[in-house]
Scaffold this motif. Structure first.
Motif, PDB file in Angstrom:
ATOM      1  N   VAL A 195       0.834  -1.209   0.000  1.00 24.89           N
ATOM      2  CA  VAL A 195       0.000   0.000   0.000  1.00 24.89           C
ATOM      3  C   VAL A 195       0.862   1.249   0.000  1.00 24.89           C
ATOM      4  CG1 VAL A 195      -1.685   1.320   1.334  1.00 24.89           C
ATOM      5  CG2 VAL A 195      -1.940  -1.159   1.114  1.00 24.89           C
ATOM      6  N   ALA A 196       1.869   1.281   0.886  1.00 22.24           N
ATOM      7  CA  ALA A 196       2.732   2.462   0.966  1.00 22.24           C
ATOM      8  C   ALA A 196       3.499   2.668  -0.328  1.00 22.24           C
ATOM      9  CB  ALA A 196       3.694   2.316   2.146  1.00 22.24           C
ATOM     10  N   GLY A 197       4.064   1.589  -0.875  1.00 18.61           N
ATOM     11  CA  GLY A 197       4.803   1.714  -2.132  1.00 18.61           C
ATOM     12  C   GLY A 197       3.914   2.149  -3.275  1.00 18.61           C
ATOM     13  N   GLY A 198       2.715   1.586  -3.350  1.00 18.06           N
ATOM     14  CA  GLY A 198       1.790   1.973  -4.415  1.00 18.06           C
ATOM     15  C   GLY A 198       1.365   3.424  -4.341  1.00 18.06           C
ATOM     16  N   LEU A 199       1.125   3.904  -3.131  1.00 12.49           N
ATOM     17  CA  LEU A 199       0.742   5.314  -2.964  1.00 12.49           C
ATOM     18  C   LEU A 199       1.874   6.253  -3.381  1.00 12.49           C
ATOM     19  CD1 LEU A 199      -1.194   5.249   0.437  1.00 12.49           C
ATOM     20  CD2 LEU A 199      -2.131   5.723  -1.831  1.00 12.49           C
ATOM     21  N   LEU A 200       3.116   5.896  -3.031  1.00 11.60           N
ATOM     22  CA  LEU A 200       4.252   6.736  -3.417  1.00 11.60           C
ATOM     23  C   LEU A 200       4.418   6.760  -4.933  1.00 11.60           C
ATOM     24  CD1 LEU A 200       6.785   5.713  -0.639  1.00 11.60           C
ATOM     25  CD2 LEU A 200       5.704   7.941  -0.920  1.00 11.60           C
ATOM     26  N   ILE A 201       4.207   5.615  -5.586  1.00 13.93           N
ATOM     27  CA  ILE A 201       4.288   5.577  -7.046  1.00 13.93           C
ATOM     28  C   ILE A 201       3.177   6.425  -7.657  1.00 13.93           C
ATOM     29  CG2 ILE A 201       4.019   4.059  -9.044  1.00 13.93           C
ATOM     30  CD1 ILE A 201       5.378   1.862  -7.387  1.00 13.93           C
ATOM     31  N   ALA A 202       1.962   6.322  -7.097  1.00 14.75           N
ATOM     32  CA  ALA A 202       0.848   7.128  -7.603  1.00 14.75           C
ATOM     33  C   ALA A 202       1.130   8.616  -7.443  1.00 14.75           C
ATOM     34  CB  ALA A 202      -0.434   6.748  -6.866  1.00 14.75           C
ATOM     35  N   LEU A 203       1.742   8.980  -6.309  1.00 12.21           N
ATOM     36  CA  LEU A 203       2.081  10.392  -6.101  1.00 12.21           C
ATOM     37  C   LEU A 203       3.107  10.881  -7.126  1.00 12.21           C
ATOM     38  CD1 LEU A 203       2.282  10.571  -2.192  1.00 12.21           C
ATOM     39  CD2 LEU A 203       0.564  11.643  -3.667  1.00 12.21           C
ATOM     40  N   SER A 204       4.019   9.995  -7.523  1.00 20.28           N
ATOM     41  CA  SER A 204       5.018  10.410  -8.518  1.00 20.28           C
ATOM     42  C   SER A 204       4.367  10.685  -9.868  1.00 20.28           C
ATOM     43  CB  SER A 204       6.099   9.341  -8.666  1.00 20.28           C
ATOM     44  OG  SER A 204       5.601   8.206  -9.356  1.00 20.28           O
ATOM     45  N   PHE A 205       3.233  10.025 -10.171  1.00 14.93           N
ATOM     46  CA  PHE A 205       2.550  10.238 -11.445  1.00 14.93           C
ATOM     47  C   PHE A 205       1.808  11.576 -11.483  1.00 14.93           C
ATOM     48  CE2 PHE A 205       2.144   5.381 -12.100  1.00 14.93           C
ATOM     49  CZ  PHE A 205       3.419   5.354 -12.641  1.00 14.93           C
ATOM     50  N   ILE A 206       1.625  12.202 -10.321  1.00 13.45           N
ATOM     51  CA  ILE A 206       0.962  13.514 -10.308  1.00 13.45           C
ATOM     52  C   ILE A 206       1.746  14.515 -11.140  1.00 13.45           C
ATOM     53  CG2 ILE A 206       0.348  15.472  -8.816  1.00 13.45           C
ATOM     54  CD1 ILE A 206      -0.348  13.488  -6.649  1.00 13.45           C
ATOM     55  N   GLY A 224       9.123   4.300  -3.550  1.00 14.32           N
ATOM     56  CA  GLY A 224       7.987   3.390  -3.684  1.00 14.32           C
ATOM     57  C   GLY A 224       8.281   2.182  -4.556  1.00 14.32           C
ATOM     58  N   GLY A 225       8.719   2.435  -5.798  1.00 10.21           N
ATOM     59  CA  GLY A 225       8.945   1.342  -6.735  1.00 10.21           C
ATOM     60  C   GLY A 225      10.252   0.619  -6.518  1.00 10.21           C
ATOM     61  N   GLY A 226      11.233   1.312  -5.917  1.00  7.56           N
ATOM     62  CA  GLY A 226      12.530   0.686  -5.692  1.00  7.56           C
ATOM     63  C   GLY A 226      12.646   0.058  -4.323  1.00  7.56           C
ATOM     64  N   ALA A 227      12.637   0.907  -3.283  1.00  3.12           N
ATOM     65  CA  ALA A 227      12.870   0.415  -1.926  1.00  3.12           C
ATOM     66  C   ALA A 227      11.694  -0.393  -1.385  1.00  3.12           C
ATOM     67  CB  ALA A 227      13.176   1.598  -1.001  1.00  3.12           C
ATOM     68  N   ALA A 228      10.485   0.171  -1.430  1.00  2.70           N
ATOM     69  CA  ALA A 228       9.325  -0.500  -0.824  1.00  2.70           C
ATOM     70  C   ALA A 228       8.989  -1.799  -1.543  1.00  2.70           C
ATOM     71  CB  ALA A 228       8.117   0.439  -0.827  1.00  2.70           C
ATOM     72  N   PHE A 229       8.880  -1.754  -2.851  1.00  2.20           N
ATOM     73  CA  PHE A 229       8.519  -2.964  -3.597  1.00  2.20           C
ATOM     74  C   PHE A 229       9.613  -4.022  -3.532  1.00  2.20           C
ATOM     75  CE2 PHE A 229       4.914  -1.669  -6.703  1.00  2.20           C
ATOM     76  CZ  PHE A 229       4.159  -1.274  -5.611  1.00  2.20           C
ATOM     77  N   ALA A 230      10.868  -3.597  -3.343  1.00  5.80           N
ATOM     78  CA  ALA A 230      11.951  -4.576  -3.212  1.00  5.80           C
ATOM     79  C   ALA A 230      11.827  -5.389  -1.935  1.00  5.80           C
ATOM     80  CB  ALA A 230      13.295  -3.864  -3.248  1.00  5.80           C
ATOM     81  N   LEU A 231      11.105  -4.861  -0.942  1.00  6.32           N
ATOM     82  CA  LEU A 231      10.935  -5.564   0.331  1.00  6.32           C
ATOM     83  C   LEU A 231       9.745  -6.521   0.331  1.00  6.32           C
ATOM     84  CD1 LEU A 231      11.534  -2.657   2.879  1.00  6.32           C
ATOM     85  CD2 LEU A 231      13.006  -4.637   2.514  1.00  6.32           C
ATOM     86  N   LEU A 250       8.523  -8.442  -9.556  1.00  9.52           N
ATOM     87  CA  LEU A 250       7.526  -7.371  -9.651  1.00  9.52           C
ATOM     88  C   LEU A 250       8.104  -6.066 -10.181  1.00  9.52           C
ATOM     89  CD1 LEU A 250       4.591  -6.788  -7.380  1.00  9.52           C
ATOM     90  CD2 LEU A 250       5.988  -4.819  -8.001  1.00  9.52           C
ATOM     91  N   PRO A 251       9.313  -5.631  -9.734  1.00  6.25           N
ATOM     92  CA  PRO A 251       9.834  -4.372 -10.272  1.00  6.25           C
ATOM     93  C   PRO A 251       9.991  -4.407 -11.779  1.00  6.25           C
ATOM     94  CG  PRO A 251      11.027  -4.986  -8.289  1.00  6.25           C
ATOM     95  CD  PRO A 251      10.145  -6.148  -8.653  1.00  6.25           C
ATOM     96  N   ALA A 252      10.525  -5.533 -12.339  1.00  3.49           N
ATOM     97  CA  ALA A 252      10.695  -5.607 -13.788  1.00  3.49           C
ATOM     98  C   ALA A 252       9.338  -5.606 -14.481  1.00  3.49           C
ATOM     99  CB  ALA A 252      11.486  -6.861 -14.159  1.00  3.49           C
ATOM    100  N   GLY A 253       8.400  -6.366 -13.929  1.00  2.00           N
ATOM    101  CA  GLY A 253       7.059  -6.382 -14.501  1.00  2.00           C
ATOM    102  C   GLY A 253       6.407  -5.018 -14.455  1.00  2.00           C
ATOM    103  N   PHE A 254       6.633  -4.299 -13.352  1.00  2.00           N
ATOM    104  CA  PHE A 254       6.054  -2.970 -13.233  1.00  2.00           C
ATOM    105  C   PHE A 254       6.643  -2.021 -14.264  1.00  2.00           C
ATOM    106  CE2 PHE A 254       6.187   1.337 -11.527  1.00  2.00           C
ATOM    107  CZ  PHE A 254       4.843   1.559 -11.347  1.00  2.00           C
ATOM    108  N   GLU A 255       7.962  -2.151 -14.525  1.00  2.00           N
ATOM    109  CA  GLU A 255       8.589  -1.277 -15.514  1.00  2.00           C
ATOM    110  C   GLU A 255       7.994  -1.517 -16.901  1.00  2.00           C
ATOM    111  OE1 GLU A 255      12.737  -1.904 -15.271  1.00  2.00           O
ATOM    112  OE2 GLU A 255      12.952  -0.998 -13.275  1.00  2.00           O
TER     113      GLU A 255
END
Length: 254
Positions: free
Chosen positions: A92-103, A123-130, A232-237
């Protein structure tokens, strides 16, 4: 009244949960464990059985309700739910940070040094890596308690490095947990060295076993997972690149 005071004043602690619950804060109290469904449907019977439980200091350890056939089969499911419940806040936290970056624009994060890039990195690097290490770690924690946590986390990180995705994280968590549980039940030490077992011997054996298993898998397959499980990070990219093109065409059309 604070939660600590409520626990201290309680005659018995009833735990109705389908995930793992740390009982360290209930030390010295009579503890009765059952499932959420039974606690809701058979409340009176659960209370009656719980009040018959004696505290550990009285010579009787904390007990669990006798599992029914359906509940006996829910062991792996319970461990999976525990891992997912600990992983969700990171998702949730990582997704919200990624969404904020799209603003700031769908591709604004590509410009280094900007706030959008920082949000994407966190969000996409640190949080999703965990995500996968935490999933695997707490699956193992649910199976073998604290001795399994370290092995599960390391196994999840190895699964991420091997690009084994969520399936690899699940396998790592269950493998680390059951290996740690086996070691707990079979490694016997003198009383003076008993404290080394959960903090040194079990994590050490768990780490070694996970690493050897992954090395063997790597030799047999030749080159990882041949791309059939994406991290997931590669898929997200890839999703990001795919979604950016239609967005760009819409802007050009406008």
């Amino acid at each position: 009244m604070s939660q600590c005071e409520e626990v201290a004043a309680a005659d018995v602690v009833i735990i109705g949960a389908d995930t793992h619950v740390d009982k360290a804060r209930f030390a010295g109290k009579a503890v009765y464990e059952t499932s959420v469904g039974r606690a809701l449907k058979e409340t009176a019977k659960v209370l009656q059985e719980a009040l018959e439980v004696r505290p550990p200091s009285a010579g009787t350890p904390a007990i669990k309700a006798e599992p029914r056939p359906a509940e006996k089969q829910a062991g792996p499911y319970k461990h999976l739910l525990t891992g997912v419940s600990y992983m969700l806040p990171i998702v949730v936290a990582g997704g919200l940070l990624i969404a904020l970056s799209f603003i700031f624009g769908i591709e604004a994060f590509k410009e280094k040094g900007t706030l959008a890039a920082s949000l994407m990195d966190i969000g996409g690097g640190a949080a999703f890596a965990l995500m996968i290490p935490v999933l695997a770690g707490f699956i193992a924690f649910s199976i073998a308690d604290r001795p399994g946590l370290a092995s599960g986390l390391v196994g999840g990180m190895l699964a991420s490095q091997l690009q084994a995705g969520f399936l690899g994280g699940l396998i790592a968590g269950f493998l680390a947990g059951y290996v740690a549980l086996y070691l707990i039940n079979h490694i016997k030490l003198p009383v003076h060295f008993e404290g080394l077992r959960p903090v040194l011997l079990i994590p050490l054996h768990g780490h070694a076993g996970r690493r050897l298993a992954d090395d063997l898998r790597g030799r047999q397959s030749g080159q990882g997972n041949h791309g059939w499980l994406d991290p997931l990070p590669a898929g997200f990219e890839r999703y990001q690149r795919g979604s950016a093109r239609p967005a760009a065409r819409r802007h050009d059309g406008d």
